[in-house]
Design a protein around this motif. Structure first.
Motif, PDB file in Angstrom:
ATOM      1  N   VAL A 189       7.505  -6.149  -2.133  1.00  0.00           N
ATOM      2  CA  VAL A 189       7.201  -5.416  -0.899  1.00  0.00           C
ATOM      3  C   VAL A 189       6.676  -6.406   0.136  1.00  0.00           C
ATOM      4  CG1 VAL A 189       5.918  -3.505   0.124  1.00  0.00           C
ATOM      5  CG2 VAL A 189       6.624  -3.385  -2.283  1.00  0.00           C
ATOM      6  N   ASP A 190       7.448  -6.635   1.181  1.00  0.00           N
ATOM      7  CA  ASP A 190       7.048  -7.537   2.266  1.00  0.00           C
ATOM      8  C   ASP A 190       6.256  -6.737   3.286  1.00  0.00           C
ATOM      9  OD1 ASP A 190       6.932  -9.894   3.831  1.00  0.00           O
ATOM     10  OD2 ASP A 190       8.623  -9.178   5.034  1.00  0.00           O
ATOM     11  N   THR A 191       5.013  -7.151   3.549  1.00  0.00           N
ATOM     12  CA  THR A 191       4.107  -6.377   4.400  1.00  0.00           C
ATOM     13  C   THR A 191       3.877  -7.070   5.734  1.00  0.00           C
ATOM     14  OG1 THR A 191       2.108  -7.441   3.555  1.00  0.00           O
ATOM     15  CG2 THR A 191       2.922  -5.528   2.344  1.00  0.00           C
ATOM     16  N   PRO A 192       3.414  -6.339   6.746  1.00  0.00           N
ATOM     17  CA  PRO A 192       3.067  -6.948   8.029  1.00  0.00           C
ATOM     18  C   PRO A 192       1.722  -7.665   7.938  1.00  0.00           C
ATOM     19  CG  PRO A 192       2.612  -4.605   8.098  1.00  0.00           C
ATOM     20  CD  PRO A 192       3.269  -4.878   6.770  1.00  0.00           C
ATOM     21  N   PRO A 193       1.345  -8.405   8.988  1.00  0.00           N
ATOM     22  CA  PRO A 193       0.021  -9.051   8.990  1.00  0.00           C
ATOM     23  C   PRO A 193      -1.108  -8.024   9.009  1.00  0.00           C
ATOM     24  CG  PRO A 193       1.459  -9.993  10.690  1.00  0.00           C
ATOM     25  CD  PRO A 193       2.132  -8.753  10.186  1.00  0.00           C
ATOM     26  N   GLY A 194      -2.272  -8.444   8.530  1.00  0.00           N
ATOM     27  CA  GLY A 194      -3.461  -7.613   8.669  1.00  0.00           C
ATOM     28  C   GLY A 194      -3.859  -6.892   7.406  1.00  0.00           C
ATOM     29  N   THR A 195      -4.832  -5.973   7.582  1.00  0.00           N
ATOM     30  CA  THR A 195      -5.377  -5.208   6.449  1.00  0.00           C
ATOM     31  C   THR A 195      -5.654  -3.768   6.869  1.00  0.00           C
ATOM     32  OG1 THR A 195      -7.627  -5.902   7.048  1.00  0.00           O
ATOM     33  CG2 THR A 195      -6.482  -7.241   5.426  1.00  0.00           C
ATOM     34  N   SER A 196      -4.799  -3.210   7.723  1.00  0.00           N
ATOM     35  CA  SER A 196      -5.142  -1.915   8.315  1.00  0.00           C
ATOM     36  C   SER A 196      -4.192  -0.809   7.870  1.00  0.00           C
ATOM     37  CB  SER A 196      -5.175  -2.039   9.838  1.00  0.00           C
ATOM     38  OG  SER A 196      -3.943  -2.536  10.329  1.00  0.00           O
ATOM     39  N   ASP A 197      -3.826   0.069   8.811  1.00  0.00           N
ATOM     40  CA  ASP A 197      -3.141   1.317   8.475  1.00  0.00           C
ATOM     41  C   ASP A 197      -1.919   1.139   7.580  1.00  0.00           C
ATOM     42  OD1 ASP A 197      -4.975   2.649   9.935  1.00  0.00           O
ATOM     43  OD2 ASP A 197      -3.618   3.396  11.476  1.00  0.00           O
ATOM     44  N   GLU A 198      -1.010   0.235   7.982  1.00  0.00           N
ATOM     45  CA  GLU A 198       0.241   0.115   7.242  1.00  0.00           C
ATOM     46  C   GLU A 198       0.003  -0.352   5.806  1.00  0.00           C
ATOM     47  OE1 GLU A 198       2.795  -1.792  10.695  1.00  0.00           O
ATOM     48  OE2 GLU A 198       0.642  -1.506  10.970  1.00  0.00           O
ATOM     49  N   HIS A 199      -0.976  -1.223   5.632  1.00  0.00           N
ATOM     50  CA  HIS A 199      -1.287  -1.700   4.291  1.00  0.00           C
ATOM     51  C   HIS A 199      -1.880  -0.580   3.438  1.00  0.00           C
ATOM     52  CE1 HIS A 199      -1.195  -5.160   6.938  1.00  0.00           C
ATOM     53  NE2 HIS A 199      -0.797  -5.857   5.903  1.00  0.00           N
ATOM     54  N   MET A 200      -2.771   0.184   4.023  1.00  0.00           N
ATOM     55  CA  MET A 200      -3.342   1.304   3.282  1.00  0.00           C
ATOM     56  C   MET A 200      -2.271   2.322   2.927  1.00  0.00           C
ATOM     57  SD  MET A 200      -6.458   0.710   2.677  1.00  0.00           S
ATOM     58  CE  MET A 200      -6.748   2.352   2.001  1.00  0.00           C
ATOM     59  N   ALA A 201      -1.360   2.586   3.876  1.00  0.00           N
ATOM     60  CA  ALA A 201      -0.280   3.533   3.601  1.00  0.00           C
ATOM     61  C   ALA A 201       0.599   3.039   2.459  1.00  0.00           C
ATOM     62  CB  ALA A 201       0.566   3.750   4.862  1.00  0.00           C
ATOM     63  N   ALA A 202       0.927   1.739   2.461  1.00  0.00           N
ATOM     64  CA  ALA A 202       1.772   1.189   1.397  1.00  0.00           C
ATOM     65  C   ALA A 202       1.071   1.239   0.049  1.00  0.00           C
ATOM     66  CB  ALA A 202       2.172  -0.245   1.747  1.00  0.00           C
ATOM     67  N   VAL A 203      -0.197   0.831   0.014  1.00  0.00           N
ATOM     68  CA  VAL A 203      -0.937   0.808  -1.251  1.00  0.00           C
ATOM     69  C   VAL A 203      -1.092   2.215  -1.809  1.00  0.00           C
ATOM     70  CG1 VAL A 203      -3.184   0.331  -2.299  1.00  0.00           C
ATOM     71  CG2 VAL A 203      -2.146  -1.352  -0.774  1.00  0.00           C
ATOM     72  N   GLU A 204      -1.465   3.166  -0.955  1.00  0.00           N
ATOM     73  CA  GLU A 204      -1.674   4.530  -1.428  1.00  0.00           C
ATOM     74  C   GLU A 204      -0.367   5.171  -1.881  1.00  0.00           C
ATOM     75  OE1 GLU A 204      -4.551   5.950  -2.063  1.00  0.00           O
ATOM     76  OE2 GLU A 204      -5.429   4.044  -1.457  1.00  0.00           O
ATOM     77  N   ALA A 205       0.736   4.886  -1.172  1.00  0.00           N
ATOM     78  CA  ALA A 205       2.015   5.467  -1.567  1.00  0.00           C
ATOM     79  C   ALA A 205       2.534   4.872  -2.867  1.00  0.00           C
ATOM     80  CB  ALA A 205       3.044   5.260  -0.455  1.00  0.00           C
ATOM     81  N   LEU A 206       2.229   3.579  -3.096  1.00  0.00           N
ATOM     82  CA  LEU A 206       2.731   2.906  -4.297  1.00  0.00           C
ATOM     83  C   LEU A 206       1.803   3.048  -5.497  1.00  0.00           C
ATOM     84  CD1 LEU A 206       3.975  -0.355  -2.561  1.00  0.00           C
ATOM     85  CD2 LEU A 206       5.435   1.317  -3.704  1.00  0.00           C
ATOM     86  N   ARG A 207       0.551   3.435  -5.269  1.00  0.00           N
ATOM     87  CA  ARG A 207      -0.430   3.442  -6.346  1.00  0.00           C
ATOM     88  C   ARG A 207      -0.003   4.261  -7.571  1.00  0.00           C
ATOM     89  NH1 ARG A 207      -5.396   1.691  -5.901  1.00  0.00           N
ATOM     90  NH2 ARG A 207      -5.508   1.987  -3.652  1.00  0.00           N
ATOM     91  N   PRO A 208       0.657   5.410  -7.412  1.00  0.00           N
ATOM     92  CA  PRO A 208       1.038   6.176  -8.614  1.00  0.00           C
ATOM     93  C   PRO A 208       2.059   5.462  -9.492  1.00  0.00           C
ATOM     94  CG  PRO A 208       1.096   7.569  -6.648  1.00  0.00           C
ATOM     95  CD  PRO A 208       0.965   6.172  -6.174  1.00  0.00           C
TER      96      PRO A 208
END
Length: 288
Positions: free
Chosen positions: A148-167
């Motif tokens: 999963v290639d992510t954008p820079p930073g540690t904000s909304d998009e990262h949280m959305a990706a982590v939470e969606a992938l966590r299960p």
């Protein structure tokens, strides 16, 4: 499925491709998910994501790449897949297959833009919704690794990706930095993000670690050296290796070529191959 795309992004579902659809379950058939992260832009996350996927493929693995860098979707170009169509089957969207053997599949917002010059001008909720839709509605089938290639930073998009992938465990992070102190400081915050969100760190990669002259093979430390390794040591996480600046790697990315296959004598080749081998040997144990 509900379309989420504003003007400037088009998606027309094709006729169902039943014979090409992966097995149902979407991410249920993915063994290992690795997020490629960094606290800043310009460190080469997309480069590392692309070359890691190619190296894993050459090791006999079936690999998917999910490009959630919505404002800078560069991986379709790096894999010479621009302009390819995204189709629909009973299980969701069919990712774009990069090679004839269908050993690398790719999903990116770049496939949904009306033109390569279109800008994704969205607020956070719209970006988060598309990331969640990419996770839930792309039918990946059976994969050994999803990068999963992510954008820079540690904000909304990262949280959305982590939470969606966590299960869909197992789940881990590969953190990319460049050697200089400014980059290392930002990436240190990315490691804090991983700790706070419960992401296990697969390892740290130091990119742009010196320039090897193609004529005399002398290495010049353009951006200093060793910052990534020192960061990994202080954080108590594995150091996966240093990748030098390499004109042949740049050339392969610009031309959409398979660097691992076409440039085995390049200075960056052993570094990238070693990183992939460390992921193969260590990640399954840590991420199982």
């Amino acid at each position: 499925m509900t379309a989420l795309f504003p003007p400037g992004i088009s998606w027309e579902p094709a006729a169902p491709l039943s014979s090409y659809c992966p097995e149902p379950g979407n991410l249920a058939g993915v063994r290992h998910i690795i997020l490629v992260l960094s606290g800043k832009g310009g460190v080469g996350k997309s480069t590392i994501s692309t070359e890691l996927a190619l190296a894993l493929r050459h090791a006999g693995k079936k690999v998917g790449i999910l490009d959630v860098d919505l404002c800078g979707p560069s991986i379709p170009r790096m894999l010479r897949a621009q302009g390819r169509a995204v189709h629909q089957c009973d299980s969701g969207w069919v990712p774009v297959f990069v090679d004839q053997e269908q050993s690398i599949s790719l999903m990116s917002v770049g496939f949904l833009l009306e033109s390569p010059d279109e800008a994704v001008v969205w607020r956070g909720p719209k970006k988060n919704a598309l990331i969640k839709q990419f996770v839930s509605d792309v039918a990946w089938g059976q994969l050994d690794y999803l990068v999963v290639d992510t954008p820079p930073g540690t904000s909304d998009e990262h949280m959305a990706a982590v939470e969606a992938l966590r299960p869909y465990s197992p789940l881990g992070a590969l953190v990319v930095t460049t050697p200089q102190a400014v980059s290392v400081g930002d990436v240190r915050r990315e490691l804090t993000f991983c700790r706070k969100t419960g992401l296990q760190v697969v390892g740290v990669v130091e990119n742009m670690s010196g320039f090897v002259c193609p004529h005399c093979a002398e290495c010049t430390n353009v951006f200093s050296r060793g910052g990534g390794e020192a960061l990994a040591r202080l954080a108590g996480v594995p150091f996966l290796g240093s990748v030098p600046l390499d004109p042949e790697l740049t050339r392969s990315l610009e031309e959409g070529r398979d660097f691992i296959r076409d440039f085995p004598k390049s200075p960056a080749f052993p570094a990238l191959s070693s990183i992939a081998q460390k992921v193969l040997s260590g990640a399954p144990a840590r991420l199982s």
